[in-house]
Scaffold this active site. Structure first.
Site, PDB file in Angstrom:
ATOM      1  N   LYS A   1       0.839  -1.205   0.000  1.00 61.20           N
ATOM      2  CA  LYS A   1       0.000   0.000   0.000  1.00 61.20           C
ATOM      3  C   LYS A   1       0.871   1.251   0.000  1.00 61.20           C
ATOM      4  O   LYS A   1       0.589   2.218  -0.701  1.00 61.20           O
ATOM      5  CB  LYS A   1      -0.956  -0.019   1.204  1.00 61.20           C
ATOM      6  CG  LYS A   1      -2.055  -1.058   1.034  1.00 61.20           C
ATOM      7  CD  LYS A   1      -2.850  -1.302   2.290  1.00 61.20           C
ATOM      8  CE  LYS A   1      -3.743  -2.524   2.111  1.00 61.20           C
ATOM      9  NZ  LYS A   1      -4.349  -3.008   3.355  1.00 61.20           N
TER      10      LYS A   1
ATOM     11  N   GLN B   1      -5.512  -1.865   9.524  1.00 66.46           N
ATOM     12  CA  GLN B   1      -5.051  -3.097   8.891  1.00 66.46           C
ATOM     13  C   GLN B   1      -5.528  -4.309   9.699  1.00 66.46           C
ATOM     14  O   GLN B   1      -5.246  -4.415  10.893  1.00 66.46           O
ATOM     15  CB  GLN B   1      -3.510  -3.080   8.799  1.00 66.46           C
ATOM     16  CG  GLN B   1      -2.909  -4.262   8.052  1.00 66.46           C
ATOM     17  CD  GLN B   1      -3.267  -4.251   6.557  1.00 66.46           C
ATOM     18  OE1 GLN B   1      -3.228  -3.225   5.895  1.00 66.46           O
ATOM     19  NE2 GLN B   1      -3.618  -5.410   6.033  1.00 66.46           N
TER      20      GLN B   1
ATOM     21  N   ASP C   1     -11.624   1.510   2.924  1.00 63.39           N
ATOM     22  CA  ASP C   1     -11.774   0.056   2.766  1.00 63.39           C
ATOM     23  C   ASP C   1     -13.243  -0.295   2.499  1.00 63.39           C
ATOM     24  O   ASP C   1     -13.551  -1.410   2.081  1.00 63.39           O
ATOM     25  CB  ASP C   1     -11.347  -0.655   4.059  1.00 63.39           C
ATOM     26  CG  ASP C   1      -9.965  -1.282   3.954  1.00 63.39           C
ATOM     27  OD1 ASP C   1      -9.504  -1.508   2.824  1.00 63.39           O
ATOM     28  OD2 ASP C   1      -9.357  -1.546   5.013  1.00 63.39           O
TER      29      ASP C   1
END
Ligand code: NAP
Length: 286
Positions: free
Chosen positions: A48, A92, A115
């Site tokens: 990322k 995460q 997300d």
């Protein structure tokens, strides 16, 4: 066989996002919160960070202690929610067991939830409300199919796995595209027959070798979202290694079906690309 190459498309999307960022004059900032130091997460975060760098976005990596009290983590998320210099926030996953994952996800502002996991964004997928942030992995699956010109409308699509993270939202997006959708799960009987009668199969289970050559037929399109770390070949020094595989026995299935995505190099890089598409989208909305 057509290889649904997520890695290649990830690169093409990066070029487009870079251009978009340059033209907008806005440099989006993504905050990644990592709880603890899980090696698997480190690899995903590295991807990322390098993608952000490639497209000209800032990526701020915040590492918190694995035993951080939940209130402290939520306070940190709130701080980022209120920081106008931060456009997107991701936590995460997986996070430590002592933390309530849902509570943590729900504490991210839905406007910064790139997300697409917050219940408001998930809910918008189910109600076909296009104002939400589309969950990154499901969005990547649909982008991959569309990029390779796979016709979804009118087709029989099967999603194997019914999690809120992947299976259910993928099914809703396929439905939105006009597919006739079936969702299979651990209680599904005769999975082989259900797979055989489908035109498009999205597998999101987390079981290596679940889909074998006996279950597929010519003409099918398969997207393998599963990621499984299995034993790889031993090195010359007889040291065991690990490798990443999907849920589909790729080598035996690839020569039968019409199109298939590999693992690695399929749904994984598409998730990263979709995440940054979401970041750019929410940044430009301001
Ligand atoms: P999950 O929450 O564990 O859900 C797995 C689903 O698979 C459940 O719905 C389960 O059914 C179903 N299942 C289990 N065994 C089955 C079987 N034998 N036959 C049919 N269905 C079965 O997992 P997830 O979070 O959705 O993730 C699924 C996989 O995708 C994992 O390997 C994960 O690592 C991977 N993933 C990849 C990406 C990416 O970017 N590439 C992103 C997210 C997830 P029940 O509900 O009945 O138990």
């Amino acid at each position: 066989m057509i290889l649904l190459d997520g890695k290649k498309l990830n690169g093409e999307i990066a070029d487009g996002l870079k251009k978009k960022i340059e033209e907008s004059g806005i440099r989006p900032t993504l905050a990644i919160i990592q709880v603890g130091n899980v090696e698997e997460s480190n690899a995903y975060i590295r991807h990322k960070k390098s993608y952000g760098e490639r497209i000209g976005a800032n990526v701020v990596h915040i590492v918190l202690a694995s035993d951080i009290p939940e209130t402290e983590l939520i306070n940190k998320i709130n701080e980022l929610n209120n920081d106008s210099g931060v456009n997107g926030i991701i936590v995460q996953l997986p996070i430590s067991k002592h933390l309530d994952k849902n509570k943590v996800i729900e504490s991210v502002s839905p406007m910064k939830d790139v997300d697409g996991l917050h219940s408001i964004n998930a809910g918008k997928v189910f109600s076909d409300d296009l104002t939400g942030v589309t969950p990154a992995t499901p969005k990547g699956v649909i982008s991959l199919l569309k990029h390779y010109g796979i016709k979804i409308e009118g087709k029989r699509a099967l999603v194997i796995g019914k999690s809120m993270l992947v299976g259910k939202p993928v099914a809703m997006l396929l439905l939105r595209e006009g597919a006739t959708v079936t969702i299979a799960h651990s209680k599904t009987e005769n999975l082989k027959d259900v797979v055989k009668e489908s035109d498009i199969v999205v597998v999101a289970v987390g079981k290596a070798g679940l889909i074998t050559k006996e279950m597929v037929r010519e003409g099918q399109v398969i997207v393998d979202v599963g990621t499984n770390s299995v034993e790889g070949e031993k090195t010359l020094e007889e040291i065991p290694t690990r490798k990443l595989v999907g849920d589909v026995a790729f080598d035996e299935v690839k020569d039968i079906v019409y199109a298939i995505s590999p693992v690695p190099g399929g749904a994984g890089p598409m998730t990263v690309a979709s995440l940054f598409e979401n970041l750019v989208e929410v940044s430009l909305k301001k």
